[in-house]
Design an enzyme around this catalytic site. Structure first.
Site, PDB file in Angstrom:
ATOM      1  N   SER A  28       0.833  -1.211   0.000  1.00  0.00           N
ATOM      2  CA  SER A  28       0.000   0.000   0.000  1.00  0.00           C
ATOM      3  C   SER A  28       0.864   1.256   0.000  1.00  0.00           C
ATOM      4  O   SER A  28       1.809   1.361   0.770  1.00  0.00           O
ATOM      5  CB  SER A  28      -0.858   0.053   1.269  1.00  0.00           C
ATOM      6  OG  SER A  28      -1.695  -1.054   1.327  1.00  0.00           O
ATOM      7  N   HIS A  58      -3.807  -0.839  -4.265  1.00  0.00           N
ATOM      8  CA  HIS A  58      -2.834  -1.657  -4.984  1.00  0.00           C
ATOM      9  C   HIS A  58      -3.066  -1.488  -6.478  1.00  0.00           C
ATOM     10  O   HIS A  58      -4.188  -1.325  -6.921  1.00  0.00           O
ATOM     11  CB  HIS A  58      -2.969  -3.129  -4.596  1.00  0.00           C
ATOM     12  CG  HIS A  58      -2.581  -3.407  -3.177  1.00  0.00           C
ATOM     13  ND1 HIS A  58      -1.343  -3.870  -2.813  1.00  0.00           N
ATOM     14  CD2 HIS A  58      -3.270  -3.274  -2.034  1.00  0.00           C
ATOM     15  CE1 HIS A  58      -1.291  -4.010  -1.503  1.00  0.00           C
ATOM     16  NE2 HIS A  58      -2.444  -3.663  -1.000  1.00  0.00           N
ATOM     17  N   HIS A  80      -3.731 -11.155  -1.525  1.00  0.00           N
ATOM     18  CA  HIS A  80      -3.610 -11.553  -0.118  1.00  0.00           C
ATOM     19  C   HIS A  80      -4.433 -12.823   0.127  1.00  0.00           C
ATOM     20  O   HIS A  80      -5.454 -13.036  -0.524  1.00  0.00           O
ATOM     21  CB  HIS A  80      -4.170 -10.455   0.793  1.00  0.00           C
ATOM     22  CG  HIS A  80      -3.602  -9.094   0.556  1.00  0.00           C
ATOM     23  ND1 HIS A  80      -3.998  -8.306  -0.500  1.00  0.00           N
ATOM     24  CD2 HIS A  80      -2.685  -8.388   1.248  1.00  0.00           C
ATOM     25  CE1 HIS A  80      -3.327  -7.163  -0.449  1.00  0.00           C
ATOM     26  NE2 HIS A  80      -2.523  -7.189   0.592  1.00  0.00           N
ATOM     27  N   TYR A  82      -6.527 -13.301   2.345  1.00  0.00           N
ATOM     28  CA  TYR A  82      -7.920 -13.002   2.736  1.00  0.00           C
ATOM     29  C   TYR A  82      -8.834 -12.720   1.546  1.00  0.00           C
ATOM     30  O   TYR A  82     -10.043 -12.669   1.702  1.00  0.00           O
ATOM     31  CB  TYR A  82      -7.971 -11.837   3.745  1.00  0.00           C
ATOM     32  CG  TYR A  82      -7.430 -10.513   3.242  1.00  0.00           C
ATOM     33  CD1 TYR A  82      -8.103  -9.740   2.303  1.00  0.00           C
ATOM     34  CD2 TYR A  82      -6.225 -10.015   3.733  1.00  0.00           C
ATOM     35  CE1 TYR A  82      -7.605  -8.536   1.856  1.00  0.00           C
ATOM     36  CE2 TYR A  82      -5.722  -8.803   3.294  1.00  0.00           C
ATOM     37  CZ  TYR A  82      -6.415  -8.077   2.358  1.00  0.00           C
ATOM     38  OH  TYR A  82      -5.909  -6.877   1.910  1.00  0.00           O
ATOM     39  N   GLU A  83      -8.258 -12.529   0.348  1.00  0.00           N
ATOM     40  CA  GLU A  83      -9.120 -12.285  -0.819  1.00  0.00           C
ATOM     41  C   GLU A  83      -9.722 -13.577  -1.347  1.00  0.00           C
ATOM     42  O   GLU A  83     -10.838 -13.579  -1.857  1.00  0.00           O
ATOM     43  CB  GLU A  83      -8.309 -11.621  -1.933  1.00  0.00           C
ATOM     44  CG  GLU A  83      -7.873 -10.210  -1.577  1.00  0.00           C
ATOM     45  CD  GLU A  83      -6.863  -9.687  -2.589  1.00  0.00           C
ATOM     46  OE1 GLU A  83      -7.255  -9.463  -3.741  1.00  0.00           O
ATOM     47  OE2 GLU A  83      -5.687  -9.526  -2.217  1.00  0.00           O
ATOM     48  N   ALA A 110       2.312  -2.664   4.290  1.00  0.00           N
ATOM     49  CA  ALA A 110       1.879  -1.764   5.363  1.00  0.00           C
ATOM     50  C   ALA A 110       1.642  -2.640   6.589  1.00  0.00           C
ATOM     51  O   ALA A 110       1.164  -3.770   6.468  1.00  0.00           O
ATOM     52  CB  ALA A 110       0.602  -1.058   4.964  1.00  0.00           C
ATOM     53  N   MET A 205      -0.932  -8.365   7.029  1.00  0.00           N
ATOM     54  CA  MET A 205      -1.743  -9.413   6.405  1.00  0.00           C
ATOM     55  C   MET A 205      -1.128  -9.969   5.114  1.00  0.00           C
ATOM     56  O   MET A 205      -1.836 -10.512   4.271  1.00  0.00           O
ATOM     57  CB  MET A 205      -3.138  -8.858   6.099  1.00  0.00           C
ATOM     58  CG  MET A 205      -3.865  -8.312   7.322  1.00  0.00           C
ATOM     59  SD  MET A 205      -5.469  -7.658   6.893  1.00  0.00           S
ATOM     60  CE  MET A 205      -5.912  -6.812   8.430  1.00  0.00           C
ATOM     61  N   SER A 206       0.177  -9.811   4.964  1.00  0.00           N
ATOM     62  CA  SER A 206       0.785 -10.265   3.695  1.00  0.00           C
ATOM     63  C   SER A 206       2.202 -10.760   3.948  1.00  0.00           C
ATOM     64  O   SER A 206       2.563 -11.109   5.063  1.00  0.00           O
ATOM     65  CB  SER A 206       0.801  -9.104   2.685  1.00  0.00           C
ATOM     66  OG  SER A 206       1.693  -8.092   3.122  1.00  0.00           O
ATOM     67  N   ASN A 229       0.057   2.462  11.483  1.00  0.00           N
ATOM     68  CA  ASN A 229      -0.729   2.663  12.706  1.00  0.00           C
ATOM     69  C   ASN A 229      -0.089   1.897  13.851  1.00  0.00           C
ATOM     70  O   ASN A 229       0.700   0.977  13.634  1.00  0.00           O
ATOM     71  CB  ASN A 229      -2.176   2.151  12.510  1.00  0.00           C
ATOM     72  CG  ASN A 229      -2.207   0.690  12.083  1.00  0.00           C
ATOM     73  OD1 ASN A 229      -1.968   0.361  10.920  1.00  0.00           O
ATOM     74  ND2 ASN A 229      -2.483  -0.191  13.034  1.00  0.00           N
ATOM     75  N   HIS A 241      -8.940   0.383   7.046  1.00  0.00           N
ATOM     76  CA  HIS A 241      -8.230   0.313   5.764  1.00  0.00           C
ATOM     77  C   HIS A 241      -8.004   1.727   5.214  1.00  0.00           C
ATOM     78  O   HIS A 241      -6.949   2.016   4.643  1.00  0.00           O
ATOM     79  CB  HIS A 241      -9.034  -0.551   4.787  1.00  0.00           C
ATOM     80  CG  HIS A 241      -8.331  -0.790   3.484  1.00  0.00           C
ATOM     81  ND1 HIS A 241      -7.057  -1.322   3.408  1.00  0.00           N
ATOM     82  CD2 HIS A 241      -8.718  -0.562   2.200  1.00  0.00           C
ATOM     83  CE1 HIS A 241      -6.699  -1.404   2.139  1.00  0.00           C
ATOM     84  NE2 HIS A 241      -7.678  -0.943   1.388  1.00  0.00           N
TER      85      HIS A 241
HETATM   86  N1  HPA Z   1      -2.888  -5.063  11.433  1.00  0.00           N
HETATM   87  C1  HPA Z   1      -2.805  -5.845  10.338  1.00  0.00           C
HETATM   88  N2  HPA Z   1      -2.480  -5.387   9.149  1.00  0.00           N
HETATM   89  C2  HPA Z   1      -2.195  -4.083   9.025  1.00  0.00           C
HETATM   90  C3  HPA Z   1      -2.254  -3.210  10.123  1.00  0.00           C
HETATM   91  C4  HPA Z   1      -2.617  -3.733  11.394  1.00  0.00           C
HETATM   92  O1  HPA Z   1      -2.693  -3.022  12.417  1.00  0.00           O
HETATM   93  N3  HPA Z   1      -1.926  -1.973   9.659  1.00  0.00           N
HETATM   94  C5  HPA Z   1      -1.662  -2.108   8.331  1.00  0.00           C
HETATM   95  N4  HPA Z   1      -1.833  -3.376   7.948  1.00  0.00           N
END
Ligand code: HPA
Length: 268
Positions: A28, A58, A80, A82-83, A110, A205-206, A229, A241
């Site tokens: 991202s 993306h 990913h 999760y998709e 990210a 998540m990747s 974050n 997101h």
């Molecule tokens: N958790 C999981 N995936 C993420 C996060 C998070 O806090 N921030 C960006 N991708």
């Protein structure tokens, strides 16, 4: 001919036969690094079996050409777990990268930070990872090649080169352990406390399945997170997101400089 050999032939026809030295997966906020490559962009839709990158933030194209001194293959988007529910969603693109003759992969992503001294906007070089999902992209691989050693999965020399590039750019590069959470829901505060106890410094998540696949395919691998974050429960900041996409450019600008510096020299 295998599917990856056919796709590699298509890519060579369009972008030239010189092998890329390095593959780069853009997370991202890093999408426009693909536009800095002096080369040929091929939309994923022209490469059957490549992911339909369905996640906003993306950009679904492969760009093959030169960034600095280095011939690269830049994946503008990833798939990913999760998709699709498929942990091996990036297997074909990475097989194609290996088929093209690349030696190494750098993945970017990210991530949320678990470390108070690693705030939003920081960069973290992955020293190692924890596969918190329990999934694995090699489940179902029938050959004994599936038993991939993961001791130095995050390549020491590549990590050294990234550290040197960051130093040259005067960019602060944290280092730590990345935990792969399946998503797409974010973690609970209790899960984040558990991950801290387990030794994670960042969560996302990747990337982990891509590192496993890269090692399986004989590619050296490394990865860098941009912190978007503080992870759940560690600050009052809302996690979403939209927030990830809004914050990604903070770290992405620095990571672009580091990667551009890395690729401006000889990559050994
Ligand atoms: N958790 C999981 N995936 C993420 C996060 C998070 O806090 N921030 C960006 N991708």
């Amino acid at each position: 001919m295998s599917r990856s050999a056919e796709l590699a032939a298509t890519i060579r026809d369009r972008a030239g036969a010189e092998p890329p030295k390095l593959g780069l997966i853009l997370g991202s906020g890093l999408g426009h690094l693909a536009d800095r490559v002096d080369g040929v962009a091929i939309p994923y839709e022209d490469l059957p079996g490549f992911p339909h990158a369905g996640v906003s933030g993306h950009s679904p194209k492969l760009v093959v050409g030169r960034l600095g001194e280095t011939r690269v293959a830049v994946f503008g988007g990833r798939s990913h777990y999760y998709e699709s529910g498929k942990a091996d969603a990036m297997r074909l693109p990475l097989e194609v990268l290996a088929e093209l003759g690349a030696e190494a992969l750098i993945a970017t992503n990210a991530a949320g930070s678990l470390q108070p001294d690693m705030p939003t906007g920081s960069l973290m070089l992955l020293s190692d990872h924890i596969n918190f999902s329990g999934l694995n992209p090699l489940i179902g691989e029938p050959t004994d090649r599936r038993f991939v050693p993961m001791g130095d999965a995050h390549d020491p020399d590549l990590r050294d080169a990234l550290r040197r590039a960051a130093r040259a750019e005067e960019v602060d590069l944290h280092e730590g352990v990345y935990a792969w959470y399946s998503g797409p829901s974010f973690e609970t505060p209790a899960e984040i406390r558990a991950l801290r106890t387990l030794g994670a410094d960042a969560v996302g998540m990747s990337t982990v399945p891509e590192i496993i696949l890269a090692r399986f395919l004989g590619l050296r691998a490394a990865a860098v997170s941009t912190i978007t974050n503080m992870a759940a429960g560690l600050s009052d900041e809302a996690i979403s997101h939209e927030h990830t996409k809004a914050m990604a450019p903070l770290g992405a600008a620095k990571l672009e400089r580091v990667l551009t510096r890395l690729l401006s020299g000889q990559l050994d």
